[in-house]
Each structure stands twice: as structure tokens, then as C-alpha cells.
Design a protein around this motif. Structure first.
Motif, PDB file in Angstrom:
ATOM      1  N   MET A   1      22.956  62.070  74.192  1.00 46.17           N
ATOM      2  CA  MET A   1      24.344  62.005  74.693  1.00 46.17           C
ATOM      3  C   MET A   1      24.515  63.023  75.818  1.00 46.17           C
ATOM      4  SD  MET A   1      27.782  61.853  72.389  1.00 46.17           S
ATOM      5  CE  MET A   1      27.573  63.345  71.445  1.00 46.17           C
ATOM      6  N   LYS A   2      24.666  62.519  77.055  1.00 44.17           N
ATOM      7  CA  LYS A   2      24.867  63.434  78.194  1.00 44.17           C
ATOM      8  C   LYS A   2      26.359  63.674  78.373  1.00 44.17           C
ATOM      9  CE  LYS A   2      21.373  64.135  81.482  1.00 44.17           C
ATOM     10  NZ  LYS A   2      20.966  64.145  82.862  1.00 44.17           N
ATOM     11  N   ILE A   3      26.771  64.876  77.998  1.00 42.25           N
ATOM     12  CA  ILE A   3      28.200  65.184  78.048  1.00 42.25           C
ATOM     13  C   ILE A   3      28.567  65.711  79.431  1.00 42.25           C
ATOM     14  CG2 ILE A   3      29.987  66.699  77.097  1.00 42.25           C
ATOM     15  CD1 ILE A   3      28.303  66.630  74.460  1.00 42.25           C
ATOM     16  N   ARG A  30      31.884  56.910  81.952  1.00 36.78           N
ATOM     17  CA  ARG A  30      31.424  56.380  80.669  1.00 36.78           C
ATOM     18  C   ARG A  30      30.539  55.157  80.892  1.00 36.78           C
ATOM     19  NH1 ARG A  30      34.074  56.005  74.889  1.00 36.78           N
ATOM     20  NH2 ARG A  30      34.774  53.905  75.305  1.00 36.78           N
ATOM     21  N   LYS A  31      30.970  54.325  81.838  1.00 35.37           N
ATOM     22  CA  LYS A  31      30.167  53.118  82.124  1.00 35.37           C
ATOM     23  C   LYS A  31      28.815  53.502  82.699  1.00 35.37           C
ATOM     24  CE  LYS A  31      33.873  49.818  82.258  1.00 35.37           C
ATOM     25  NZ  LYS A  31      35.152  50.030  82.946  1.00 35.37           N
ATOM     26  N   ARG A  32      28.756  54.681  83.359  1.00 35.88           N
ATOM     27  CA  ARG A  32      27.462  55.145  83.887  1.00 35.88           C
ATOM     28  C   ARG A  32      26.585  55.737  82.795  1.00 35.88           C
ATOM     29  NH1 ARG A  32      30.560  57.921  88.733  1.00 35.88           N
ATOM     30  NH2 ARG A  32      30.611  56.170  90.182  1.00 35.88           N
ATOM     31  N   GLY A  33      27.082  55.760  81.576  1.00 32.90           N
ATOM     32  CA  GLY A  33      26.258  56.222  80.456  1.00 32.90           C
ATOM     33  C   GLY A  33      26.535  57.646  80.002  1.00 32.90           C
ATOM     34  N   PHE A  34      27.520  58.298  80.602  1.00 32.53           N
ATOM     35  CA  PHE A  34      27.848  59.664  80.185  1.00 32.53           C
ATOM     36  C   PHE A  34      28.880  59.649  79.057  1.00 32.53           C
ATOM     37  CE2 PHE A  34      26.482  60.230  84.601  1.00 32.53           C
ATOM     38  CZ  PHE A  34      25.538  61.227  84.421  1.00 32.53           C
ATOM     39  N   SER A  35      28.962  60.773  78.336  1.00 35.50           N
ATOM     40  CA  SER A  35      30.042  60.981  77.374  1.00 35.50           C
ATOM     41  C   SER A  35      31.018  61.963  77.990  1.00 35.50           C
ATOM     42  CB  SER A  35      29.499  61.567  76.068  1.00 35.50           C
ATOM     43  OG  SER A  35      28.619  60.666  75.481  1.00 35.50           O
ATOM     44  N   PRO A  36      32.094  61.478  78.597  1.00 35.57           N
ATOM     45  CA  PRO A  36      33.012  62.396  79.269  1.00 35.57           C
ATOM     46  C   PRO A  36      33.991  63.085  78.321  1.00 35.57           C
ATOM     47  CG  PRO A  36      33.623  60.103  79.741  1.00 35.57           C
ATOM     48  CD  PRO A  36      32.469  60.065  78.779  1.00 35.57           C
ATOM     49  N   VAL A  37      34.304  64.326  78.676  1.00 33.98           N
ATOM     50  CA  VAL A  37      35.410  65.048  78.049  1.00 33.98           C
ATOM     51  C   VAL A  37      36.360  65.381  79.189  1.00 33.98           C
ATOM     52  CG1 VAL A  37      36.116  67.170  76.856  1.00 33.98           C
ATOM     53  CG2 VAL A  37      33.933  66.062  76.280  1.00 33.98           C
ATOM     54  N   ALA A  38      37.616  64.935  79.101  1.00 29.75           N
ATOM     55  CA  ALA A  38      38.583  65.267  80.142  1.00 29.75           C
ATOM     56  C   ALA A  38      39.321  66.540  79.740  1.00 29.75           C
ATOM     57  CB  ALA A  38      39.565  64.117  80.335  1.00 29.75           C
ATOM     58  N   ARG A 124      32.684  65.747  66.958  1.00 33.88           N
ATOM     59  CA  ARG A 124      32.976  64.638  66.039  1.00 33.88           C
ATOM     60  C   ARG A 124      33.626  63.470  66.798  1.00 33.88           C
ATOM     61  NH1 ARG A 124      35.880  67.356  62.140  1.00 33.88           N
ATOM     62  NH2 ARG A 124      37.896  66.381  62.489  1.00 33.88           N
ATOM     63  N   GLU A 125      34.559  63.818  67.670  1.00 33.31           N
ATOM     64  CA  GLU A 125      35.236  62.742  68.426  1.00 33.31           C
ATOM     65  C   GLU A 125      34.244  62.024  69.339  1.00 33.31           C
ATOM     66  OE1 GLU A 125      38.008  61.845  67.535  1.00 33.31           O
ATOM     67  OE2 GLU A 125      38.889  63.602  66.563  1.00 33.31           O
ATOM     68  N   LEU A 126      33.381  62.800  69.982  1.00 33.17           N
ATOM     69  CA  LEU A 126      32.391  62.185  70.876  1.00 33.17           C
ATOM     70  C   LEU A 126      31.458  61.271  70.086  1.00 33.17           C
ATOM     71  CD1 LEU A 126      31.545  65.268  73.124  1.00 33.17           C
ATOM     72  CD2 LEU A 126      32.534  63.101  73.926  1.00 33.17           C
ATOM     73  N   LYS A 127      31.047  61.733  68.932  1.00 34.59           N
ATOM     74  CA  LYS A 127      30.142  60.927  68.083  1.00 34.59           C
ATOM     75  C   LYS A 127      30.799  59.622  67.670  1.00 34.59           C
ATOM     76  CE  LYS A 127      26.427  63.011  65.536  1.00 34.59           C
ATOM     77  NZ  LYS A 127      26.407  64.313  64.853  1.00 34.59           N
ATOM     78  N   ALA A 128      32.112  59.696  67.439  1.00 40.32           N
ATOM     79  CA  ALA A 128      32.838  58.500  67.022  1.00 40.32           C
ATOM     80  C   ALA A 128      33.124  57.579  68.207  1.00 40.32           C
ATOM     81  CB  ALA A 128      34.138  58.910  66.338  1.00 40.32           C
ATOM     82  N   GLY A 129      32.661  57.980  69.397  1.00 41.46           N
ATOM     83  CA  GLY A 129      32.830  57.111  70.566  1.00 41.46           C
ATOM     84  C   GLY A 129      34.171  57.272  71.257  1.00 41.46           C
TER      85      GLY A 129
END
Ligand code: ASP
Ligand code: MG
Length: 323
Positions: A1-3, A30-38, A124-129
Motif C-alpha cells: 500500500m503506497k500511502i 487512488r485510480k493510479r494505485g495509491f492510498s491517499p490521505v487528505a 484501519r481506515e486505509l485497510k478498510a479501503g
């Protein structure tokens, strides 16, 4: 997961259209495959408006605890709105206050220091998508009080979260495209800088141009977190802030009024007597009377009158950044 952390400034969240555009930007990552946090600032001038309201309701010696409770609400508005806009686009998202995001601070209201980040909830939120949308500028004290991190403190929120999550990138999306060789409103030929060092950004702030909250830049420097300052309007690359920065020599200029004088500085790396001589020559060539007030390898400053400050700035720009 690339945050990746994407921090939005207040002017990029000033109205529903901009909020939707920010959400779309997060989704693209996100569509580029990253896990974003705003991480979000309060909309446009709302922090100043809240301070005015506080003065009207509570006079000019208010409780700092209540001021923090009030100001933190501005970022919470942005966070909830961005989360709603993401959901509307079909992405699972959740807004979090600083406290919910695990940002633990001391109890110094209005200028709290971050003590630690408990990133369990974020992970946890990132893991849950879900896309976490964190209200910047705030944390929670050991006694559970809401604290704020000083003006511009959403920048600090972004970098402490970047470190806690070991993010691959930390971006600052604002209404400017990056750092310029000089203020473009004064110097029309000013150009965007590709790379600059933390040290130079810190000097720039000391010499009159605070591009990001100083505490945040110092934190990023201390933990070697590369920052990407770029536009919230498009995906063109902006300015990278790293330990090594760009080329040696002059990087940019800054101008600052101090008392009855105006200080004009060249900021760079490895500045030497040749640079200083070039500055004095540029001043002389446009007939500006100026004297040297400060000279080191990181910055050289000339002092002139208010009337001649901008003339000097333009002349220095011509001398150091001619295409
Ligand atoms: N809204 C706060 C301020 O204007 C914090 C921030 O924007 O980073 O200072
Ligand atoms: Mg703000």
C-alpha cells in the motif's frame, strides 16, 4: 500500500466547486494505485472570520481553550465536505478530527506542539479501503482538550501524518504552482523553481516569504520528508523541497519591509563574493542606493529605501535569473 498525503489549502476549498475538484484530485491518485490521505485547511478566510466572531462575542481577552475549540471547527467543516464529495463520486471516505486521527499534542492552546501520532485509526481506515480526510491544524491534549497548532498549522498536520504513515509522498495543493524565483506579482518574469532545499525555504521565511508554515518545514527537514508544493488546479509538477534542493548558486529572491527600509535578499546555496559583487553591480546599474546588511553562503541581503525596493528586486532578478 503506497500511502500519499495530499494537503489542500483553504483557498482550494473555498466553495463547493473547489471542494469537488479537490475530491476528484484525490480520486485520481487512488485510480493510479495509491492510498491517499487528505489533510485539509479551513475554507478560505474562515479562520480569520471565526477570530472576528470570537472578538465580537467574547471581547479581546478570551479563553484560549475556547478559541481553539472554535478555530478547529473550520477544518472540520472542510474535512466533512471533502468526505461528502468523495462519497458522492462513489469513493468510500471518512472525515476525522485531529483527535480521531491520533494527533497528540501538549496543552499549549493556539500553539500546541505535536508529541506523537497514534496512526492506528488511520491505518484501519486505509485497510478498510476508505479515504481518510483529516481536519488539519488540530490535535488533542493529554487531558482530552482540542488544541490547535499555530497559524498555518495544517501544514504541520500533513507532515506529522506523512511521517507516522511512512508516506511515499507529501503534497501541498494550493492556489499557487510552487515557489518562484521572485514574487510573480512584482516580477512578471519570475519562474517556478523545480527544486529547493529545506534550508533555503527556512531562510526565505526569515527573509520575508513564508511559503509553508515554518514549524512544518523544520519538522520535514528534521525527518527528511520530501515536500511537493503544487497547484490544486492541475497536475503539472510544482516545486520539490528536499535536503539537497536544486543547483548551487542563487535560487530565488525575497523582499521584506523592515522599519523604514526595504530588504532585498538573494537566497541560495554556496553564495560567494562573486554573487555579492553581482548584486551590487545590479543595484548600481539601476541607480539604486543599497548597502549590504547580511552575507553568508545561504543568503545575501541588500538594504534600500521603500521607494527603491521593487526596482532593486527587478534588477536582481534580471541579473541572476535571465533566461
Ligand atoms: N486555518 C488555519 C489558518 O488559517 C490553519 C491552516 O490553514 O493551516 O491558520
Ligand atoms: Mg487557513
Amino acid at each position: 500500500m503506497k500511502i500519499i498525503i495530499i494537503k489542500f489549502g483553504g483557498s482550494s476549498l473555498a466553495d463547493p466547486g473547489r471542494i469537488r475538484r479537490a475530491a476528484a484530485m484525490v480520486l485520481r491518485e487512488r485510480k493510479r494505485g495509491f492510498s491517499p490521505v487528505a489533510v485539509v485547511s479551513a475554507p478560505a478566510d474562515s479562520t480569520d472570520d471565526l477570530l472576528k466572531l470570537a472578538a465580537l462575542a467574547g471581547g479581546n481577552n478570551p479563553s484560549l481553550r475556547e478559541i481553539d475549540a472554535l478555530l478547529a471547527s473550520g477544518e472540520q467543516i472542510s474535512a466533512a465536505l471533502v468526505a461528502l464529495a468523495l462519497a458522492y463520486e462513489g469513493a468510500a471516505a471518512i472525515s476525522l478530527t485531529g483527535s480521531q486521527a491520533g494527533i497528540r499534542t501538549d496543552a499549549v492552546f493556539s500553539a500546541a506542539a505535536v508529541l506523537s501520532v497514534d496512526a492506528h485509526r488511520l491505518r484501519r481506515e486505509l485497510k478498510a479501503g476508505r479515504v481518510p480526510v483529516v481536519a488539519g491544524f488540530q490535535g488533542v491534549s493529554p487531558r482530552g482538550e482540542i488544541t490547535t497548532l499555530g497559524r498555518g498549522g495544517s501544514d504541520l498536520s500533513a507532515v506529522v501524518i506523512a511521517r507516522a504513515l511512512k508516506a511515499a509522498r507529501c503534497e501541498f495543493r494550493t492556489d499557487v504552482k510552487g515557489i518562484y524565483t521572485a514574487h510573480p506579482a512584482i516580477v512578471p518574469g519570475a519562474r517556478k523553481i523545480k527544486a529547493i532545499s529545506y534550508e533555503e525555504v527556512i531562510r526565505l521565511a526569515e527573509l520575508g516569504t513564508e511559503v509553508r508554515q515554518l514549524r512544518a518545514v523544520k519538522y520535514a527537514a528534521g525527518h527528511r520528508i520530501p515536500l511537493h508544493l503544487r497547484s490544486s488546479f492541475h497536475d503539472e509538477p510544482g516545486t520539490m523541497v528536499t535536503a539537497s534542493g536544486g543547483r548551487r548558486g542563487a535560487t530565488c529572491l525575497s523582499i521584506k519591509k523592515e522599519g523604514g527600509c526595504t530588504l532585498v535578499s538573494v537566497i541560495g546555496r554556496g553564495l560567494n563574493k562573486t554573487h555579492l559583487a553581482g548584486m551590487l553591480r545590479a543595484a548600481a546599474s539601476c541607480g539604486v542606493k543599497a548597502d549590504v546588511t547580511d552575507f553568508s553562503s545561504g543568503a545575501a541581503t541588500l538594504r534600500t529605501s521603500h521607494a527603491e525596493g521593487e526596482v532593486l528586486l527587478k534588477a536582481l532578478h534580471g541579473a541572476f535569473f535571465r533566461r
